[in-house]
Design a protein around this motif. Sequence first.
Motif, PDB file in Angstrom:
ATOM      1  N   UNK A 287       0.873  -1.174   0.000  1.00 20.24           N
ATOM      2  CA  UNK A 287       0.000   0.000   0.000  1.00 20.24           C
ATOM      3  C   UNK A 287       0.908   1.221   0.000  1.00 20.24           C
ATOM      4  N   UNK A 288       0.755   2.052  -1.038  1.00 22.11           N
ATOM      5  CA  UNK A 288       1.616   3.214  -1.241  1.00 22.11           C
ATOM      6  C   UNK A 288       0.775   4.481  -1.254  1.00 22.11           C
ATOM      7  N   UNK A 289       1.364   5.552  -0.767  1.00 22.60           N
ATOM      8  CA  UNK A 289       0.718   6.860  -0.836  1.00 22.60           C
ATOM      9  C   UNK A 289       1.765   7.907  -1.148  1.00 22.60           C
ATOM     10  N   UNK A 290       1.443   8.780  -2.081  1.00 19.72           N
ATOM     11  CA  UNK A 290       2.341   9.874  -2.411  1.00 19.72           C
ATOM     12  C   UNK A 290       2.445  10.853  -1.251  1.00 19.72           C
ATOM     13  N   UNK A 291       3.618  11.434  -1.087  1.00 20.57           N
ATOM     14  CA  UNK A 291       3.831  12.390  -0.012  1.00 20.57           C
ATOM     15  C   UNK A 291       3.027  13.659  -0.222  1.00 20.57           C
ATOM     16  N   UNK A 292       2.632  14.262   0.872  1.00 21.68           N
ATOM     17  CA  UNK A 292       1.895  15.519   0.809  1.00 21.68           C
ATOM     18  C   UNK A 292       2.891  16.669   0.783  1.00 21.68           C
ATOM     19  N   UNK A 293       2.685  17.619  -0.132  1.00 21.08           N
ATOM     20  CA  UNK A 293       3.614  18.742  -0.250  1.00 21.08           C
ATOM     21  C   UNK A 293       4.993  18.227  -0.609  1.00 21.08           C
ATOM     22  N   UNK A 294       5.980  18.585   0.180  1.00 18.73           N
ATOM     23  CA  UNK A 294       7.345  18.117  -0.046  1.00 18.73           C
ATOM     24  C   UNK A 294       7.657  16.843   0.727  1.00 18.73           C
ATOM     25  N   UNK A 295       6.650  16.269   1.356  1.00 17.43           N
ATOM     26  CA  UNK A 295       6.870  15.055   2.142  1.00 17.43           C
ATOM     27  C   UNK A 295       7.182  13.866   1.259  1.00 17.43           C
ATOM     28  N   UNK A 296       7.857  12.872   1.819  1.00 19.31           N
ATOM     29  CA  UNK A 296       8.216  11.687   1.037  1.00 19.31           C
ATOM     30  C   UNK A 296       7.009  10.790   0.775  1.00 19.31           C
ATOM     31  N   UNK A 297       7.107  10.020  -0.293  1.00 21.14           N
ATOM     32  CA  UNK A 297       6.121   8.984  -0.559  1.00 21.14           C
ATOM     33  C   UNK A 297       6.289   7.916   0.515  1.00 21.14           C
ATOM     34  N   UNK A 298       5.221   7.123   0.740  1.00 26.15           N
ATOM     35  CA  UNK A 298       5.257   6.190   1.858  1.00 26.15           C
ATOM     36  C   UNK A 298       4.618   4.852   1.517  1.00 26.15           C
ATOM     37  N   UNK A 299       5.108   3.817   2.160  1.00 29.55           N
ATOM     38  CA  UNK A 299       4.478   2.509   2.143  1.00 29.55           C
ATOM     39  C   UNK A 299       3.936   2.231   3.532  1.00 29.55           C
ATOM     40  N   UNK A 300       2.859   1.477   3.601  1.00 28.09           N
ATOM     41  CA  UNK A 300       2.253   1.137   4.887  1.00 28.09           C
ATOM     42  C   UNK A 300       3.110   0.120   5.623  1.00 28.09           C
ATOM     43  N   UNK A 301       3.286   0.373   6.908  1.00 26.79           N
ATOM     44  CA  UNK A 301       3.973  -0.548   7.811  1.00 26.79           C
ATOM     45  C   UNK A 301       3.075  -0.764   9.016  1.00 26.79           C
ATOM     46  N   UNK A 302       3.335  -1.821   9.763  1.00 26.11           N
ATOM     47  CA  UNK A 302       2.542  -2.052  10.961  1.00 26.11           C
ATOM     48  C   UNK A 302       3.147  -1.293  12.141  1.00 26.11           C
ATOM     49  N   UNK A 303       2.577  -1.457  13.319  1.00 29.06           N
ATOM     50  CA  UNK A 303       3.036  -0.755  14.511  1.00 29.06           C
ATOM     51  C   UNK A 303       4.457  -1.087  14.906  1.00 29.06           C
ATOM     52  N   UNK A 304       4.978  -2.188  14.430  1.00 26.74           N
ATOM     53  CA  UNK A 304       6.357  -2.579  14.718  1.00 26.74           C
ATOM     54  C   UNK A 304       7.321  -2.126  13.624  1.00 26.74           C
ATOM     55  N   UNK A 305       6.809  -1.412  12.631  1.00 29.98           N
ATOM     56  CA  UNK A 305       7.661  -0.926  11.552  1.00 29.98           C
ATOM     57  C   UNK A 305       7.925  -1.946  10.462  1.00 29.98           C
ATOM     58  N   UNK A 306       7.130  -3.026  10.440  1.00 29.94           N
ATOM     59  CA  UNK A 306       7.291  -4.044   9.400  1.00 29.94           C
ATOM     60  C   UNK A 306       6.411  -3.707   8.208  1.00 29.94           C
ATOM     61  N   UNK A 307       6.940  -3.925   7.024  1.00 30.74           N
ATOM     62  CA  UNK A 307       6.231  -3.650   5.789  1.00 30.74           C
ATOM     63  C   UNK A 307       4.981  -4.519   5.690  1.00 30.74           C
ATOM     64  N   UNK A 308       3.849  -3.884   5.377  1.00 32.91           N
ATOM     65  CA  UNK A 308       2.616  -4.631   5.148  1.00 32.91           C
ATOM     66  C   UNK A 308       2.598  -5.082   3.696  1.00 32.91           C
ATOM     67  N   UNK A 309       2.447  -6.359   3.472  1.00 30.21           N
ATOM     68  CA  UNK A 309       2.400  -6.911   2.120  1.00 30.21           C
ATOM     69  C   UNK A 309       1.202  -7.841   2.013  1.00 30.21           C
ATOM     70  N   UNK A 310       0.726  -7.975   0.801  1.00 31.07           N
ATOM     71  CA  UNK A 310      -0.473  -8.775   0.550  1.00 31.07           C
ATOM     72  C   UNK A 310      -0.225  -9.665  -0.648  1.00 31.07           C
ATOM     73  N   UNK A 311      -0.679 -10.891  -0.554  1.00 30.12           N
ATOM     74  CA  UNK A 311      -0.494 -11.831  -1.663  1.00 30.12           C
ATOM     75  C   UNK A 311      -1.313 -11.410  -2.881  1.00 30.12           C
ATOM     76  N   UNK A 312      -2.430 -10.739  -2.650  1.00 34.68           N
ATOM     77  CA  UNK A 312      -3.291 -10.319  -3.744  1.00 34.68           C
ATOM     78  C   UNK A 312      -3.786  -8.901  -3.498  1.00 34.68           C
TER      79      UNK A 312
END
Length: 189
Positions: A39-64
């Motif tokens: 799950x990706x979201x473009x950064x707001x203003x000059x902020x960086x683009x981001x991927x979703x991570x969980x509360x432990x900072x692990x990348x959220x990934x989905x098989x589908x």
Amino acid sequence: MSGRLPGVSHDPDPVSPANPAAEHYAYRVRRTPAELTLIWRGGEGDGPDEFAVDGSGRLLTFRETAAARKYCERAGLALAHEDESEDTAALDLDPAAEWAAHGGPVAEGLLLDAWNLFTDLAQALPDGPPLPPRDPVQDSAYEKFFGLAALDPDGGDGAWDQRETESVREVLNAGLRLWETALADAVIQ
């Protein structure tokens, strides 16, 4: 920046986003043997683009992609529909890895997409293996992507010189290490 999506509870199953209207996108990535959706979201203003991570900072990934869509629905996030098909093409990291290791023919756009993925991933996972620090050679190589002659031996000033080519390889190899590290600890749903 932590890479956590602003306004999103990053518990394994978030329920109360503060900014549900922000558009998020399913970002599919293939690296043998798996194809996963992030799950990706473009950064707001000059902020960086981001991927979703969980509360432990692990990348959220989905098989589908459908699983990513359900996750966003539960989290109250707006997952944009780029087209009606859930089967949009995935970024294939295998050719980028092959080029970084051995050279050979590859589409410049694929290398640019891989570079951008790794830059965004490094923002999301600041504790992962780092990308090389930005320097003038790297900046020049990046800018030459947009002239469409970076890999053309007859591209003149628009083609990468040896230092720029090595710089791109260094970024891609570091990014591939980051990807592998991220997947080793990822939350796969």
